[in-house]
Design a protein around this motif. Structure first.
Motif, PDB file in Angstrom:
ATOM      1  N   GLY A  95      66.301  22.360 126.134  1.00 19.83           N
ATOM      2  CA  GLY A  95      66.451  20.914 126.051  1.00 19.83           C
ATOM      3  C   GLY A  95      67.084  20.392 127.329  1.00 19.83           C
ATOM      4  N   SER A  96      68.268  19.828 127.221  1.00 17.87           N
ATOM      5  CA  SER A  96      68.996  19.339 128.400  1.00 17.87           C
ATOM      6  C   SER A  96      70.138  20.267 128.804  1.00 17.87           C
ATOM      7  N   ASN A  97      70.268  21.425 128.142  1.00 17.96           N
ATOM      8  CA  ASN A  97      71.371  22.345 128.405  1.00 17.96           C
ATOM      9  C   ASN A  97      70.917  23.498 129.293  1.00 17.96           C
ATOM     10  N   VAL A  98      71.625  23.715 130.382  1.00 16.33           N
ATOM     11  CA  VAL A  98      71.351  24.869 131.237  1.00 16.33           C
ATOM     12  C   VAL A  98      71.930  26.120 130.566  1.00 16.33           C
ATOM     13  N   ILE A  99      71.065  27.106 130.300  1.00 20.35           N
ATOM     14  CA  ILE A  99      71.526  28.294 129.568  1.00 20.35           C
ATOM     15  C   ILE A  99      71.425  29.576 130.395  1.00 20.35           C
ATOM     16  N   SER A 100      70.629  29.598 131.462  1.00 19.54           N
ATOM     17  CA  SER A 100      70.588  30.785 132.316  1.00 19.54           C
ATOM     18  C   SER A 100      70.165  30.381 133.717  1.00 19.54           C
ATOM     19  N   TRP A 101      70.681  31.100 134.705  1.00 21.17           N
ATOM     20  CA  TRP A 101      70.348  30.815 136.097  1.00 21.17           C
ATOM     21  C   TRP A 101      70.503  32.082 136.905  1.00 21.17           C
ATOM     22  N   SER A 102      69.778  32.151 138.010  1.00 17.74           N
ATOM     23  CA  SER A 102      69.796  33.363 138.820  1.00 17.74           C
ATOM     24  C   SER A 102      69.369  33.042 140.242  1.00 17.74           C
ATOM     25  N   ALA A 103      69.927  33.761 141.195  1.00 16.18           N
ATOM     26  CA  ALA A 103      69.493  33.730 142.590  1.00 16.18           C
ATOM     27  C   ALA A 103      69.532  35.167 143.087  1.00 16.18           C
ATOM     28  N   LYS A 104      68.363  35.726 143.407  1.00 18.32           N
ATOM     29  CA  LYS A 104      68.288  37.144 143.747  1.00 18.32           C
ATOM     30  C   LYS A 104      67.325  37.348 144.908  1.00 18.32           C
ATOM     31  N   ARG A 105      67.746  38.172 145.841  1.00 18.39           N
ATOM     32  CA  ARG A 105      66.903  38.460 146.993  1.00 18.39           C
ATOM     33  C   ARG A 105      65.812  39.449 146.611  1.00 18.39           C
ATOM     34  N   HIS A 106      64.587  39.195 147.072  1.00 21.54           N
ATOM     35  CA  HIS A 106      63.486  40.105 146.796  1.00 21.54           C
ATOM     36  C   HIS A 106      63.698  41.432 147.511  1.00 21.54           C
ATOM     37  N   SER A 139      62.801  37.304 151.108  1.00 21.23           N
ATOM     38  CA  SER A 139      62.995  35.986 150.512  1.00 21.23           C
ATOM     39  C   SER A 139      64.007  36.077 149.372  1.00 21.23           C
ATOM     40  N   THR A 140      64.566  34.948 149.015  1.00 15.18           N
ATOM     41  CA  THR A 140      65.469  34.858 147.869  1.00 15.18           C
ATOM     42  C   THR A 140      64.846  33.941 146.833  1.00 15.18           C
ATOM     43  N   GLY A 141      64.717  34.453 145.617  1.00 17.46           N
ATOM     44  CA  GLY A 141      64.141  33.672 144.536  1.00 17.46           C
ATOM     45  C   GLY A 141      65.221  33.162 143.599  1.00 17.46           C
ATOM     46  N   GLY A 142      65.058  31.941 143.140  1.00 16.46           N
ATOM     47  CA  GLY A 142      66.028  31.347 142.222  1.00 16.46           C
ATOM     48  C   GLY A 142      65.333  30.735 141.029  1.00 16.46           C
ATOM     49  N   LEU A 143      65.994  30.787 139.883  1.00 15.10           N
ATOM     50  CA  LEU A 143      65.452  30.160 138.678  1.00 15.10           C
ATOM     51  C   LEU A 143      66.587  29.566 137.863  1.00 15.10           C
ATOM     52  N   CYS A 144      66.242  28.566 137.083  1.00 14.55           N
ATOM     53  CA  CYS A 144      67.209  27.876 136.234  1.00 14.55           C
ATOM     54  C   CYS A 144      66.498  27.493 134.940  1.00 14.55           C
ATOM     55  N   THR A 145      67.007  27.946 133.807  1.00 19.23           N
ATOM     56  CA  THR A 145      66.362  27.728 132.520  1.00 19.23           C
ATOM     57  C   THR A 145      67.195  26.777 131.676  1.00 19.23           C
ATOM     58  N   LEU A 146      66.534  25.805 131.075  1.00 15.29           N
ATOM     59  CA  LEU A 146      67.189  24.816 130.227  1.00 15.29           C
ATOM     60  C   LEU A 146      66.652  24.913 128.802  1.00 15.29           C
ATOM     61  N   ASP A 178      75.624  25.608 140.424  1.00 10.24           N
ATOM     62  CA  ASP A 178      75.425  25.032 141.748  1.00 10.24           C
ATOM     63  C   ASP A 178      75.855  25.972 142.865  1.00 10.24           C
ATOM     64  N   MET A 179      76.700  26.965 142.541  1.00  7.93           N
ATOM     65  CA  MET A 179      77.214  27.879 143.554  1.00  7.93           C
ATOM     66  C   MET A 179      76.441  29.198 143.614  1.00  7.93           C
ATOM     67  N   GLN A 180      75.453  29.366 142.753  1.00 11.99           N
ATOM     68  CA  GLN A 180      74.805  30.666 142.607  1.00 11.99           C
ATOM     69  C   GLN A 180      74.179  31.165 143.910  1.00 11.99           C
ATOM     70  N   PHE A 181      73.410  30.323 144.589  1.00 12.75           N
ATOM     71  CA  PHE A 181      72.731  30.753 145.811  1.00 12.75           C
ATOM     72  C   PHE A 181      73.730  31.092 146.912  1.00 12.75           C
ATOM     73  N   ALA A 182      74.727  30.224 147.114  1.00  9.35           N
ATOM     74  CA  ALA A 182      75.698  30.443 148.181  1.00  9.35           C
ATOM     75  C   ALA A 182      76.506  31.714 147.948  1.00  9.35           C
ATOM     76  N   VAL A 183      76.934  31.942 146.708  1.00  6.64           N
ATOM     77  CA  VAL A 183      77.708  33.148 146.397  1.00  6.64           C
ATOM     78  C   VAL A 183      76.835  34.399 146.537  1.00  6.64           C
TER      79      VAL A 183
END
Length: 266
Positions: A182-193, A173-180, A108-113
């Motif tokens: 099943g129901s488990n979040v296993i990877s996430w990213s927020a990176k500026r283009h 722009s800043t792109g974000g992704l979140c991979t699950l 939840d803090m990825q984009f802000a950080v």
């Protein structure tokens, strides 16, 4: 090295010492590793960094601060003090780096950080005010973390999104992704283009391409681990134009430059 019959005793002692040094020990179930606390329950695991957060707040001198319910304000360009440089950039970088490590269990803090870390080279007083706001949010969410549920399927689902021209200085722009899984979040990213996207569709499409690469990499990793995917992975995007562009094999004048990189998503 030449070993003769007289050296057999010495060789046996050397091998015995090496076995003692490199012998693996079963330390039981993991409970704390590199600042991450692991809580076991009957359905799986819960990971958080409550002790790490407490130490971070003490380092920042904000252990008794008032909590904040949101990470960033809605209008980042309205924060006062944007033209005044912060007096201690090293202190700012130190706290920002510690917050970056906290995103290991706090998607939840990825984009802000990520936004704060973009200001590390020349922070302003407004940037430090935003950093303190994040710390106040952390103060109110000490026990939050990420859960891993054992009773779920192994279907890959990836959500992608982008804020078009979100950076007021470069218009990147800043792109974000979140991979699950099943129901488990296993990877996430927020990176500026690294370049400017003229239409919002291009910004969304760039992030979709990055998400497609993430899905393929995770598929290969799961295959090596012996977890074969039973269903086709799902890539979700909230931009209809980007979705149609991914499905349409026709070339258009405004999308010629997509072919080299971004059409990978197809």
């Amino acid at each position: 090295m030449i070993i003769t019959g007289n050296n057999n005793v010495l060789l046996d002692k050397l091998i015995d010492q090496l076995n003692r040094v490199f012998r693996m020990k079963d330390l039981g179930s993991i409970h704390y590793f590199l600042g991450v606390q692991v809580h076991h329950h009957e359905d799986g695991l819960f990971l958080n960094q409550e002790k790490y957060v407490t130490d971070l707040l003490i380092t920042a001198g904000m252990q008794d601060c008032a909590p904040m319910i949101t990470l960033l304000p809605l209008k980042l360009d309205k924060v006062p003090g944007q033209d005044k440089p912060f007096s201690d950039p090293s202190y700012f970088r130190s706290l920002a780096g510690k917050l970056q490590y906290l995103t290991l269990t706090r998607p939840d803090m990825q984009f802000a950080v990520n936004f704060i870390c973009q200001k590390m080279h020349m922070p302003s007083q407004s940037n430090f005010a935003l950093l303190k706001r994040i710390l106040r949010y952390v103060k109110g969410t000490l026990a939050m973390g990420i859960g891993i549920n054992a009773n779920t399927d192994s279907t890959l689902i990836c959500n992608s999104d982008s804020d078009w021209a979100g950076c007021k200085e470069t218009r990147w722009s800043t792109g974000g992704l979140c991979t699950l899984l099943g129901s488990n979040v296993i990877s996430w990213s927020a990176k500026r283009h690294d370049t400017v996207s003229k239409p919002s569709t291009e910004a969304e499409y760039r992030t979709m391409s990055a998400a497609a690469s993430e899905i393929v990499w995770l598929q290969n990793l799961l295959r090596v681990m012996g977890l074969q995917q039973q269903r086709t992975p799902l890539l979700l995007c909230d931009n209809l134009s980007a979705v149609c562009l991914a499905e349409n094999p026709m070339f258009h004048k405004r999308t010629k430059h997509f072919d080299v990189d971004f059409h990978y998503v197809r």
